[in-house]
Design an enzyme around this catalytic site. Structure first.
Site, PDB file in Angstrom:
ATOM      1  CB  SER A 165      -4.125 -10.943  -0.208  1.00  0.00           C
ATOM      2  OG  SER A 165      -2.902 -10.356   0.006  1.00  0.00           O
ATOM      3  CG  HIS A 191      -1.246 -13.164  -1.237  1.00  0.00           C
ATOM      4  ND1 HIS A 191      -1.744 -12.022  -2.035  1.00  0.00           N
ATOM      5  CD2 HIS A 191      -1.206 -14.090  -2.425  1.00  0.00           C
ATOM      6  CE1 HIS A 191      -1.802 -12.185  -3.090  1.00  0.00           C
ATOM      7  NE2 HIS A 191      -1.543 -13.679  -3.407  1.00  0.00           N
ATOM      8  CG  ASP A 287      -2.451 -13.503  -6.978  1.00  0.00           C
ATOM      9  OD1 ASP A 287      -2.771 -14.062  -8.201  1.00  0.00           O
ATOM     10  OD2 ASP A 287      -2.197 -14.154  -6.050  1.00  0.00           O
TER      11      ASP A 287
END
Length: 352
Positions: A165, A191, A287
């Site tokens: 991310s 992401h 995540d």
């Protein structure tokens, strides 16, 4: 704690005022000022010493990328880029992230009056995260593909699954550039806004020995290739007879994200099991932690990026704390360890 001190740089007086109002609405943020161009911003940085900079990309006298390059070389600091949702804006935003920008906010091309306030929570969250991030000077060291005499992965059935991310653009570039052209297949969830992922894949494909592309549903997963989840869609690994294939879909967000690293890792645990290696890189939040745990429970090797080299030690920390990470390593050691583990699996004849 003292308020986070922010300097805004944007050539639009309207945007400068809106960003000032949005950020000032949070009691934890103090807007020190707003500059109309990088020349003025340079002097304000010297005199005000902000914690975080928000930076437009297209500006007069010096564009945002040129200014970012000077910042990251001479005075590294957290920079949040403001990029328009155009293809040119996406390409430039990816370059900015590659150069060390902390993150990017996709600014609407039209409807700023309604569009920017709708981004208030995202902008505030990213500014606060940026203030706590580790921003390091650009090393300038060239990453070359690792060469192992006598080793070939061209017929490998091994799968490398990677999740990232915030800070992941730089991290993924360094990781993938170290892989040889016949490396085992790589599936990736990063992401990133929907328009940015195709630009990101294209940029990596120019830099890496492996072929990098945005994943398409149903395509076969091959050695020497890396597949990136399209922004706004989940990527899963599936089996079609003896072959691995990509599955791309727009089912609801998982762990607050679409694409979700958890979705990818869980699919790899199911489809590849102990034939896989999972890698979790820098990023905010959790995540990927539980998905990586499923991979480890299925027999896969699992690696986390260590705290010292993460821009944000969130996702790897969550994965370590839940027992998902087998070993933590500095970013520059991960590619070598992944390839060694692929060789060890092949030597033992591990396959599914």
């Amino acid at each position: 704690m003292s308020a986070i001190r922010v300097l805004i740089v944007d050539d639009s007086a309207f945007v400068r005022q809106m960003l000032t109002d949005l950020l000032s609405s949070d009691p934890g943020i103090e807007v020190l000022g707003a500059a109309p161009n990088p020349i003025v911003a340079r002097d304000m940085i010297k005199s005000l010493n902000p914690d975080v900079l928000t930076l437009d990309i297209e500006m007069p006298r010096m564009d945002g990328l040129a200014f970012l390059d000077k910042i990251m070389t001479l005075r590294p600091m957290p920079v949040l880029m403001i990029s328009s949702l155009t293809q040119k804006g996406a390409d430039t935003a990816v370059r900015a992230l590659e150069m060390g920008a902390f993150d990017c906010v996709a600014k609407p091309v039209i409807g700023l009056v309604e569009g920017l306030p709708a981004l208030r929570d995202e902008i505030v969250t990213k500014v606060k995260a940026a203030a706590a991030a580790k921003i390091r000077p650009r090393s300038g060291d060239e990453v070359r593909p690792l060469h192992r005499p006598g080793v070939s992965y061209s017929s490998s059935e091994k799968i490398i699954a990677v999740g990232a991310s915030t800070g992941g653009v730089e991290a993924l570039q360094e990781l993938l550039m170290a892989f040889p052209s016949d490396a085992p297949a790589v599936v990736i969830t990063q992401h990133m806004p929907a328009m940015f992922t195709a630009s990101f894949a294209n940029r990596l494909n120019q830099l890496c020995a492996v072929t990098v592309k945005q994943a398409e549903s149903g395509e076969r997963v091959l050695p020497g290739h890396a597949y990136i989840a399209p922004g706004g869609c989940h990527l899963e690994l599936a089996r079609n007879g003896a072959n691995y294939v990509c599955r791309v879909h727009d089912e609801p967000a998982v762990s607050g994200h679409r694409p979700s690293v958890d979705v990818l890792f869980r699919s790899v645990a199911h489809a590849a099991g102990l034939n896989a290696i999972g890698v979790i890189l820098t990023g905010m939040g959790r995540d990927g932690a539980l998905g990586l745990l499923e991979m480890r429970s299925a027999g896969a090797s699992t690696i986390g990026q260590d705290e010292a080299t993460c821009v944000v030690y969130g996702m790897p920390k969550a994965a370590r704390e839940c027992g998902a990470v087998e070993i933590e390593l500095p970013l520059n050691k991960i590619a070598d360890q992944v390839l060694k583990r692929c060789e060890s699996l092949a030597a033992r004849g591990v396959r599914v």
